[in-house]
Design an enzyme around this catalytic site. Structure first.
Site, PDB file in Angstrom:
ATOM      1  N   HIS A  37       0.763  -0.845  -0.038  1.00 53.88           N
ATOM      2  CA  HIS A  37      -0.028  -0.159  -0.053  1.00 53.88           C
ATOM      3  C   HIS A  37       0.694   1.261  -0.135  1.00 53.88           C
ATOM      4  CE1 HIS A  37      -2.699  -3.024   2.492  1.00 53.88           C
ATOM      5  NE2 HIS A  37      -3.321  -2.482   1.217  1.00 53.88           N
ATOM      6  N   VAL A 176       4.847  -5.694  -4.577  1.00 50.90           N
ATOM      7  CA  VAL A 176       5.681  -5.515  -3.653  1.00 50.90           C
ATOM      8  C   VAL A 176       5.870  -6.701  -2.927  1.00 50.90           C
ATOM      9  CG1 VAL A 176       6.588  -4.227  -1.517  1.00 50.90           C
ATOM     10  CG2 VAL A 176       5.472  -2.957  -3.446  1.00 50.90           C
TER      11      VAL A 176
HETATM   12  P1  AMP Z   1      -6.401  -3.839  -0.536  1.00 57.91           P
HETATM   13  O1  AMP Z   1      -6.113  -3.162   0.858  1.00 57.91           O
HETATM   14  O2  AMP Z   1      -5.786  -5.254  -0.234  1.00 57.91           O
HETATM   15  O3  AMP Z   1      -7.823  -3.732  -1.000  1.00 57.91           O
HETATM   16  O4  AMP Z   1      -5.372  -3.354  -1.472  1.00 57.91           O
HETATM   17  C1  AMP Z   1      -5.549  -1.969  -1.904  1.00 57.91           C
HETATM   18  C2  AMP Z   1      -4.591  -1.571  -2.830  1.00 57.91           C
HETATM   19  O5  AMP Z   1      -3.258  -2.077  -2.616  1.00 57.91           O
HETATM   20  C3  AMP Z   1      -5.165  -2.496  -4.328  1.00 57.91           C
HETATM   21  O6  AMP Z   1      -4.903  -1.624  -5.451  1.00 57.91           O
HETATM   22  C4  AMP Z   1      -4.094  -3.538  -4.266  1.00 57.91           C
HETATM   23  O7  AMP Z   1      -3.843  -3.887  -5.522  1.00 57.91           O
HETATM   24  C5  AMP Z   1      -2.764  -2.820  -3.622  1.00 57.91           C
HETATM   25  N1  AMP Z   1      -1.741  -3.822  -3.021  1.00 57.91           N
HETATM   26  C6  AMP Z   1      -2.122  -4.633  -2.342  1.00 57.91           C
HETATM   27  N2  AMP Z   1      -1.135  -5.487  -2.054  1.00 57.91           N
HETATM   28  C7  AMP Z   1       0.056  -4.980  -2.708  1.00 57.91           C
HETATM   29  C8  AMP Z   1       1.325  -5.604  -2.910  1.00 57.91           C
HETATM   30  N3  AMP Z   1       1.784  -6.317  -2.272  1.00 57.91           N
HETATM   31  N4  AMP Z   1       1.906  -4.510  -3.552  1.00 57.91           N
HETATM   32  C9  AMP Z   1       1.450  -3.523  -4.427  1.00 57.91           C
HETATM   33  N5  AMP Z   1       0.452  -3.321  -4.222  1.00 57.91           N
HETATM   34  C10 AMP Z   1      -0.497  -3.923  -3.350  1.00 57.91           C
END
Ligand code: AMP
EC number: 6.3.2.1
Length: 291
Positions: A37, A176
């Site tokens: 994030h 990441v």
């Molecule tokens: P979430 O909180 O899981 O809904 O994720 C919020 C945003 O963060 C989404 O656009 C995800 O694709 C991105 N995201 C989650 N994990 C990662 C990661 N490991 N690397 C890059 N972006 C991420």
């Protein structure tokens, strides 16, 4: 770090910023922020004057029996993480604030949901697109940032923005990972110690299988190799392994095309997803990884 909880205050905040010519970057999340994030927030901070980070565990995208109640939450830690990455303000509405009555309208993707997570989580992306569209209306960002970790979500959001003529630009941010290859995820928190040791095999399976891509190799062979790796090296149950074109998400694989090898692996209290995006090789070439 300022936390805004009402739609009215959020709208006022970004309207005021926009009227003074500031560019708004937006990072939608479900909180429990990690380095993935933070990469989105850092990218948004580099490209904009103000970065709004939303933290909202959206009930609309969870089916009964999924992990809505147990999804990890920690607003105090999120404030520190968002600030450290360059966030300007957190928008953390309650479910009642976002859905004060039952929705009379939803955004339903017309294609791209019969594969990957869309197939195993029916209705999930209806909830995702509906909340993303609501957040776009509330925040009115110049650019919204999404991770390729959730590659199907990213593709569907790009389609929505295109088909509904939304003015929001979509920024793609690569996945990441932990040092051992495991994609950072809030759900990693729910792995047992043993499961955490096995979890990097998800990335290993995708990496090893996709390295076999080439002439005479079919999508099914790559999928079977990744599936076999997962069943041999983990005690998780394989939800899916699929190789598709990206971002179209079709089986129409051909040399030179961008493709995605994606998988979902279910442990007892955490369902993990990961993917690799690469160019399907032609002639003697090998897979060229993109994310
Ligand atoms: P979430 O909180 O899981 O809904 O994720 C919020 C945003 O963060 C989404 O656009 C995800 O694709 C991105 N995201 C989650 N994990 C990662 C990661 N490991 N690397 C890059 N972006 C991420």
């Amino acid at each position: 770090m300022k936390v805004i909880e009402t739609i009215q205050e959020m709208t006022h905040y970004t309207e005021t910023a926009k009227s003074s010519g500031q560019r708004i970057g937006f990072v939608p999340t479900m909180g429990f922020l990690h380095a993935g994030h933070q990469q989105l927030i850092e990218t948004a901070a580099e490209e904009n004057d103000i970065v709004v980070v939303s933290i909202f565990v959206n009930p609309l995208q969870f089916a009964p029996g999924e992990d809505y109640e147990t999804y990890p939450r920690d607003l105090s830690a999120d404030k520190r993480a968002a600030k450290a990455a360059g966030g300007s303000v957190i928008f953390a509405p309650s479910a009642d604030e976002m859905y004060p009555r039952s929705m009379s309208v939803r955004v339903l993707p017309a294609q791209g949901t019969d594969v990957l997570c869309g197939r195993s989580r029916p209705g999930h992306f209806d909830g995702v697109l509906t909340v993303v569209q609501k957040l776009f209306h509330i925040i009115d960002p110049d650019t919204a940032y999404f991770g390729t970790k959730d590659a199907q979500q990213l593709a569907l959001v790009e389609n929505m923005v295109h088909d509904l003529n939304s003015r929001v630009r979509i920024g793609r941010v690569p996945t990441v990972r932990e040092a051992d290859g495991l994609a950072k995820s809030s759900r990693n928190e729910n792995l047992t110690i043993e499961e955490r040791k096995e979890a990097p095999e998800l990335y290993q399976a995708l990496y090893t299988a996709s390295a076999q891509a080439g002439v005479g190799i079919s999508a099914e062979m790559i999928e079977a190799a990744a599936c076999e790796h997962l069943t041999t090296h983990t005690r998780g149950s394989v939800d899916y392994v699929e190789l598709l074109t990206y971002p179209e998400l079709t089986k129409d694989i051909a040399p030179g095309k961008t493709v995605i090898l994606a998988a979902a692996l279910k442990f007892r209290h955490a369902r993990l997803i990961d993917n690799l995006i690469f160019t399907w090789p032609d002639n003697e070439g090998t897979a060229q990884f993109k994310a």
